[in-house]
Design a protein around this motif. Structure first.
Motif, PDB file in Angstrom:
ATOM      1  N   VAL A 154      -5.613 -28.847   9.985  1.00 32.09           N
ATOM      2  CA  VAL A 154      -5.883 -27.768  10.928  1.00 32.09           C
ATOM      3  C   VAL A 154      -6.410 -28.338  12.238  1.00 32.09           C
ATOM      4  O   VAL A 154      -7.354 -29.132  12.242  1.00 32.09           O
ATOM      5  N   SER A 155      -5.794 -27.959  13.350  1.00 40.12           N
ATOM      6  CA  SER A 155      -6.292 -28.332  14.668  1.00 40.12           C
ATOM      7  C   SER A 155      -7.448 -27.416  15.036  1.00 40.12           C
ATOM      8  O   SER A 155      -7.266 -26.211  15.213  1.00 40.12           O
ATOM      9  N   LEU A 156      -8.633 -27.966  15.155  1.00 34.45           N
ATOM     10  CA  LEU A 156      -9.808 -27.148  15.462  1.00 34.45           C
ATOM     11  C   LEU A 156      -9.713 -26.540  16.851  1.00 34.45           C
ATOM     12  O   LEU A 156     -10.137 -25.404  17.075  1.00 34.45           O
ATOM     13  N   ALA A 157      -9.153 -27.285  17.796  1.00 29.68           N
ATOM     14  CA  ALA A 157      -9.021 -26.764  19.170  1.00 29.68           C
ATOM     15  C   ALA A 157      -8.144 -25.520  19.197  1.00 29.68           C
ATOM     16  O   ALA A 157      -8.437 -24.555  19.910  1.00 29.68           O
ATOM     17  N   SER A 158      -7.058 -25.521  18.403  1.00 27.83           N
ATOM     18  CA  SER A 158      -6.174 -24.359  18.366  1.00 27.83           C
ATOM     19  C   SER A 158      -6.876 -23.135  17.805  1.00 27.83           C
ATOM     20  O   SER A 158      -6.712 -22.022  18.306  1.00 27.83           O
ATOM     21  N   VAL A 159      -7.680 -23.355  16.769  1.00 33.05           N
ATOM     22  CA  VAL A 159      -8.397 -22.227  16.167  1.00 33.05           C
ATOM     23  C   VAL A 159      -9.435 -21.687  17.140  1.00 33.05           C
ATOM     24  O   VAL A 159      -9.630 -20.471  17.260  1.00 33.05           O
ATOM     25  N   VAL A 160     -10.116 -22.578  17.862  1.00 33.64           N
ATOM     26  CA  VAL A 160     -11.107 -22.137  18.850  1.00 33.64           C
ATOM     27  C   VAL A 160     -10.439 -21.334  19.955  1.00 33.64           C
ATOM     28  O   VAL A 160     -10.945 -20.284  20.386  1.00 33.64           O
ATOM     29  N   ASN A 161      -9.284 -21.809  20.429  1.00 38.52           N
ATOM     30  CA  ASN A 161      -8.551 -21.067  21.461  1.00 38.52           C
ATOM     31  C   ASN A 161      -8.178 -19.673  20.972  1.00 38.52           C
ATOM     32  O   ASN A 161      -8.291 -18.690  21.704  1.00 38.52           O
ATOM     33  N   LYS A 162      -7.760 -19.600  19.728  1.00 43.33           N
ATOM     34  CA  LYS A 162      -7.413 -18.309  19.142  1.00 43.33           C
ATOM     35  C   LYS A 162      -8.660 -17.440  18.989  1.00 43.33           C
ATOM     36  O   LYS A 162      -8.618 -16.223  19.215  1.00 43.33           O
ATOM     37  N   TRP A 163      -9.769 -18.058  18.602  1.00 42.86           N
ATOM     38  CA  TRP A 163     -11.027 -17.319  18.431  1.00 42.86           C
ATOM     39  C   TRP A 163     -11.475 -16.713  19.761  1.00 42.86           C
ATOM     40  O   TRP A 163     -12.009 -15.596  19.793  1.00 42.86           O
ATOM     41  N   LYS A 195     -11.495 -13.425  18.350  1.00 41.28           N
ATOM     42  CA  LYS A 195     -12.777 -13.607  17.642  1.00 41.28           C
ATOM     43  C   LYS A 195     -12.560 -13.933  16.160  1.00 41.28           C
ATOM     44  O   LYS A 195     -11.722 -14.728  15.818  1.00 41.28           O
ATOM     45  N   ASP A 196     -13.325 -13.286  15.283  1.00 37.60           N
ATOM     46  CA  ASP A 196     -13.345 -13.677  13.874  1.00 37.60           C
ATOM     47  C   ASP A 196     -12.022 -13.461  13.151  1.00 37.60           C
ATOM     48  O   ASP A 196     -11.801 -14.016  12.067  1.00 37.60           O
ATOM     49  N   LYS A 197     -11.135 -12.662  13.741  1.00 37.58           N
ATOM     50  CA  LYS A 197      -9.821 -12.484  13.128  1.00 37.58           C
ATOM     51  C   LYS A 197      -9.066 -13.813  13.085  1.00 37.58           C
ATOM     52  O   LYS A 197      -8.272 -14.052  12.170  1.00 37.58           O
ATOM     53  N   ALA A 198      -9.331 -14.682  14.063  1.00 33.44           N
ATOM     54  CA  ALA A 198      -8.685 -15.994  14.087  1.00 33.44           C
ATOM     55  C   ALA A 198      -9.097 -16.818  12.876  1.00 33.44           C
ATOM     56  O   ALA A 198      -8.280 -17.533  12.285  1.00 33.44           O
ATOM     57  N   ILE A 199     -10.348 -16.725  12.495  1.00 35.77           N
ATOM     58  CA  ILE A 199     -10.842 -17.451  11.320  1.00 35.77           C
ATOM     59  C   ILE A 199     -10.221 -16.875  10.056  1.00 35.77           C
ATOM     60  O   ILE A 199      -9.782 -17.616   9.167  1.00 35.77           O
ATOM     61  N   GLU A 200     -10.154 -15.553   9.976  1.00 32.02           N
ATOM     62  CA  GLU A 200      -9.547 -14.910   8.815  1.00 32.02           C
ATOM     63  C   GLU A 200      -8.086 -15.335   8.663  1.00 32.02           C
ATOM     64  O   GLU A 200      -7.622 -15.599   7.543  1.00 32.02           O
TER      65      GLU A 200
END
Length: 266
Positions: free
Chosen positions: A43-52, A56-61
């Protein structure tokens, strides 16, 4: 939200007795592996942060669901239905691996200088890429898989959202079925779209879950397209390419958009 904080959140979400989680500081990625199969997801953490930052928390879900489903699929053996209705093509960047994690050669074909076509067995909520071992086990030829995938991609719906910016029209397919970018292989659909164009037709596949078609009618349209495609590319879980393509008579020509100048079409 930063990548360090996201790493801590995801480590807690993915933690399980049968899993190993590794953090790659150099590439800022998190690797989640199933101890029983040795297979995993990076998992690319930067991509998840950008999505967050967008949802917001839907990106984590979303990423937790995606990884959990993928790890479940990796631990199972799958077969195709006799009609071949479960096989679809998927688009990936040319940097995508050509071998599975257990060393089997994946079935793929060249598409453009930026993209390749891989083939997947659809499993409902996820899919697995087809490799040579799977072909042999199921007694299928590579050509038969290609033909099934080509037929099946045409059956995918092509409902679009539309947006107009500065005299240019943009169409989006974003159904999140895992095959949005695959619609670029539906040439019947693209040829029909080309008949609607008032200006120059462009096609973009910045990540797996979106296909963008542009009807570019002025120089501003190219700038908007470049910014839009880059935004999708940086925020996608499975990025493909930030480049756009000119489309004409079934051919794709990559274009580089710099500043406010319209790129050459020849």
């Amino acid at each position: 939200m930063n990548t360090l904080k996201m790493k801590q959140i995801l480590q807690e979400k993915f933690m399980a007795p049968d899993r190993t989680i590794r953090y790659d500081r150099e590439h800022d990625t998190l690797r989640i592996e199933n101890n029983n199969t040795g297979k995993g997801i990076t998992v690319s953490l930067a991509s998840v942060v950008n999505k967050w930052n967008e949802i917001k928390d839907k990106a984590i879900e979303e990423i937790v669901y995606y990884v959990n489903e993928a790890l479940t699929v990796m631990g199972k053996d799958h077969v195709m239905d006799q009609a071949g209705g479960l096989i679809y093509p998927v688009i990936r960047a040319t940097s995508f691996p050509t071998k599975s994690e257990d060393g089997a050669t994946l079935l793929f074909d060249d598409h453009t200088a930026e993209t390749r076509i891989y083939y997947a067995l659809d499993l409902g909520k996820s899919y697995r890429l087809i490799d040579e071992k799977w072909l042999e086990k199921n007694e299928l030829s590579a050509q038969s898989v290609r033909e099934m995938a080509k037929f099946n991609v045409r059956s995918l719906h092509t409902e679009m959202k539309q947006d107009e910016v500065a005299g240019n029209t943009f169409y989006f397919i974003n159904s999140n079925d895992g095959y949005d970018a695959s619609r670029i292989l539906n040439d019947v659909f693209l040829r029909k779209m080309s008949e609607k164009m008032k200006g120059t037709m462009t096609v973009s596949v910045p990540h797996q879950d979106v296909l963008i078609i542009g009807d570019i009618q002025n120089d501003t349209g190219y700038d908007v397209l470049a910014q839009m495609t880059m935004s999708f590319f940086t925020n996608g879980y499975v990025p493909i390419t930030a480049l756009c393509f000119l489309y004409q008579d079934g051919d794709f020509e990559p274009i580089f958009i710099l500043g406010k100048n319209k790129p050459p079409t020849e």
